[in-house]
Design an enzyme around this catalytic site. Structure first.
Site, PDB file in Angstrom:
ATOM      1  N   GLY A   1     137.927  16.445 -41.225  1.00  0.00           N
ATOM      2  CA  GLY A   1     136.773  17.120 -41.771  1.00  0.00           C
ATOM      3  C   GLY A   1     136.371  16.567 -43.119  1.00  0.00           C
TER       4      GLY A   1
ATOM      5  NE  ARG B   1     148.181  20.757 -41.618  1.00  0.00           N
ATOM      6  CZ  ARG B   1     148.676  19.536 -41.505  1.00  0.00           C
ATOM      7  NH1 ARG B   1     149.899  19.282 -41.897  1.00  0.00           N
ATOM      8  NH2 ARG B   1     147.944  18.571 -40.981  1.00  0.00           N
TER       9      ARG B   1
ATOM     10  CB  ALA C   1     137.786  27.846 -34.077  1.00  0.00           C
ATOM     11  CG  HIS C   2     137.026  28.213 -37.917  1.00  0.00           C
ATOM     12  ND1 HIS C   2     136.433  26.993 -38.058  1.00  0.00           N
ATOM     13  CD2 HIS C   2     138.361  27.982 -37.991  1.00  0.00           C
ATOM     14  CE1 HIS C   2     137.351  26.052 -38.198  1.00  0.00           C
ATOM     15  NE2 HIS C   2     138.531  26.636 -38.164  1.00  0.00           N
TER      16      HIS C   2
ATOM     17  CG  HIS D   1     132.673  27.112 -33.377  1.00  0.00           C
ATOM     18  ND1 HIS D   1     133.991  27.468 -33.637  1.00  0.00           N
ATOM     19  CD2 HIS D   1     132.106  26.900 -34.598  1.00  0.00           C
ATOM     20  CE1 HIS D   1     134.183  27.463 -34.949  1.00  0.00           C
ATOM     21  NE2 HIS D   1     133.059  27.133 -35.548  1.00  0.00           N
TER      22      HIS D   1
ATOM     23  CD  GLN E   1     132.018  23.644 -33.685  1.00  0.00           C
ATOM     24  OE1 GLN E   1     131.384  23.767 -34.721  1.00  0.00           O
ATOM     25  NE2 GLN E   1     133.335  23.792 -33.618  1.00  0.00           N
TER      26      GLN E   1
ATOM     27  NE  ARG F   1     137.725  22.462 -34.689  1.00  0.00           N
ATOM     28  CZ  ARG F   1     137.612  22.244 -36.005  1.00  0.00           C
ATOM     29  NH1 ARG F   1     136.772  22.943 -36.739  1.00  0.00           N
ATOM     30  NH2 ARG F   1     138.324  21.303 -36.587  1.00  0.00           N
TER      31      ARG F   1
ATOM     32  CB  THR G   1     128.557  24.105 -41.234  1.00  0.00           C
ATOM     33  OG1 THR G   1     128.836  24.581 -39.918  1.00  0.00           O
ATOM     34  CG2 THR G   1     127.360  24.825 -41.804  1.00  0.00           C
TER      35      THR G   1
ATOM     36  CB  ALA H   1     128.775  25.237 -36.067  1.00  0.00           C
TER      37      ALA H   1
ATOM     38  CE1 TYR I   1     131.188  32.007 -38.454  1.00  0.00           C
ATOM     39  CE2 TYR I   1     132.586  30.133 -37.890  1.00  0.00           C
ATOM     40  CZ  TYR I   1     131.840  30.843 -38.819  1.00  0.00           C
ATOM     41  OH  TYR I   1     131.741  30.386 -40.113  1.00  0.00           O
TER      42      TYR I   1
ATOM     43  N   GLY J   1     143.830  19.607 -42.450  1.00  0.00           N
ATOM     44  CA  GLY J   1     144.698  19.121 -43.520  1.00  0.00           C
ATOM     45  C   GLY J   1     145.336  17.782 -43.252  1.00  0.00           C
TER      46      GLY J   1
END
Ligand code: FMN
Length: 380
Positions: A332, A281, A191-192, A189, A112, A241, A39, A70, A194, A311
């Site tokens: 990312g 992680r 994930a995260h 999307h 996405q 995702r 984003t 996204a 939403y 990561g």
């Protein structure tokens, strides 16, 4: 074979597994280094802007896979300023030259598609209505990932059971629009924290209908979306995702392992292009921490292409591919700051550092298209 320049001397580089070609269904990828969805909040009025042409084409390689930031599926999907959408004709038209530019350089481009659910407030919603979610539980105000402002959330409205097919349909229409815009496929999307994650996770989903309670019930909404999109545009153009281990947006789960595994197995039924999972992680936004968990059980359970993110650096990503823990690795922040990341990885060249302060500013150039390429960086 590429040669590495070190202290002005050319050294021969061995090819690394991360840079090996890979066939993802109908897509022939020339390497495993994927642009993660990022984003950037530079799509004024939810319309992608011409400056995104340069941004995405800078990050394109022939046969490289890119996942666009996204992108909202409907007028209730938004929760951040200046994020793009794909539900209007104007938005679809605005995406076209961006997608064309990626294709002109031989890239493969997935969009996405996104609905924020309760990670929103009245200000982002049509007619100032309440954001929708699986629940009517509010989010506690939190610091934005940018770290600079505190986001305020309005109490969400729990979707009625009979309203859910409409939201599934919004995702389906967005996927059809993405194909109309020229994208090669879509990444759902899930994930995260939403909307889809608000159904998946038991710390949010407190429903008593067939979309809440048991694991199959909580996963039903996301899987219905995958099914609807797959039948509309072809499963080979669909990815998803997931971040079973993350607790962003106060969306944690009491048994993330079981959740991730259930989804990985259930997704096999549709024969989609890929399953993209965020590493355990990445428990909180932007910070890597030690985790006793692993994506390996999900990697083993999912029969298609498995992509990991979170990561990773060159060595780590290469090891994941070499050890067959992943087929593809999404980058990312490193890709954000290094438009030529695949080349730098191939040459084992030094990397630009990312600047967190400019991740989400609205500037069409600064922190967006002004990160130097290798040749330019070497001259500095
Ligand atoms: C500026 C920024 C924007 C992001 N936007 C999205 C997004 O739109 N969709 C998404 O799924 N993840 C998003 N993420 C998460 C990244 O895709 C990625 O999973 C995360 O940065 C961890 O990977 P990394 O360590 O390679 O950066 C974003 C991350 C950053 C730093």
């Amino acid at each position: 074979m590429a040669n590495k320049i070190e202290n002005g001397e050319e050294k021969q580089q061995q090819p690394i597994p991360l840079c090996n070609p890979y066939k993802m269904g109908k897509f022939q990828l020339s390497h495993r280094i994927v642009l993660a969805p990022l984003t950037r909040q530079r799509s004024y009025g939810n319309v992608p802007q011409p400056h995104a042409i340069l941004y995405y084409s800078q990050r394109t390689t022939k046969g490289g896979l890119l996942i666009a930031e996204a992108t909202g599926v409907s007028d209730t999907a938004q929760g951040y300023p200046e994020t793009p959408g794909i539900w209007t004709k104007e938005q679809v038209e605005a995406w076209k030259p961006i997608v064309d530019a990626v294709h002109a350089k031989g890239g493969i481009f997935f969009c996405q598609i996104w609905h924020v659910g309760r990670v929103s407030n009245y200000g982002f919603q049509p007619n100032g209505r309440a954001p929708i979610s699986s629940t009517d539980k509010s989010l506690v105000p939190q610091i934005r990932a940018s770290g600079v402002d505190v986001a305020e959330f309005s109490p969400p409205r729990r979707l009625k059971t009979e309203e859910i097919p409409q939201i599934v349909n919004d995702f389906k229409l967005a996927a059809i629009n993405a194909i109309e815009a020229g994208f090669d496929g879509v990444e759902v999307h899930g994930a995260h924290g939403y909307l889809i994650d608000q159904f998946l996770k038991d710390q949010v989903n407190d429903r008593t209908d067939e979309y809440g309670g048991s694991l199959p019930n909580r996963c039903r909404f996301g899987l219905e979306i995958v099914e609807a999109i797959s039948s509309a545009i072809g499963a080979e153009r669909v990815g998803i995702r997931l971040s079973p281990f993350a607790n962003y947006g106060q969306a944690g789960d009491s048994n993330p392992n079981a959740l991730g595994l259930y989804m990985a197995e259930a997704l096999n039924k549709y024969g989609i292009a890929y399953c993209h999972m965020v590493e355990p992680r990445m428990l909180t936004v932007g910070e890597k921490c030690e985790s006793p968990y692993s994506l390996l059980p999900m990697r083993k359970a999912f029969k298609g292409t498995f992509m990991v993110a979170g990561g990773y650096d060159r060595e780590d990503g290469d090891k994941a591919v070499a050890e067959n823990r992943a087929d593809l690795v999404a980058y990312g922040r490193l890709f954000l700051a290094n438009p030529d990341l695949p080349k730098r990885f191939e040459l084992d060249a030094p990397l630009n550092k990312y600047n967190r302060d400019t991740f989400y500013i609205a500037d069409p150039v600064v922190g967006y298209t002004d990160y130097p390429f290798l040749e330019a960086a070497e001259r500095l």
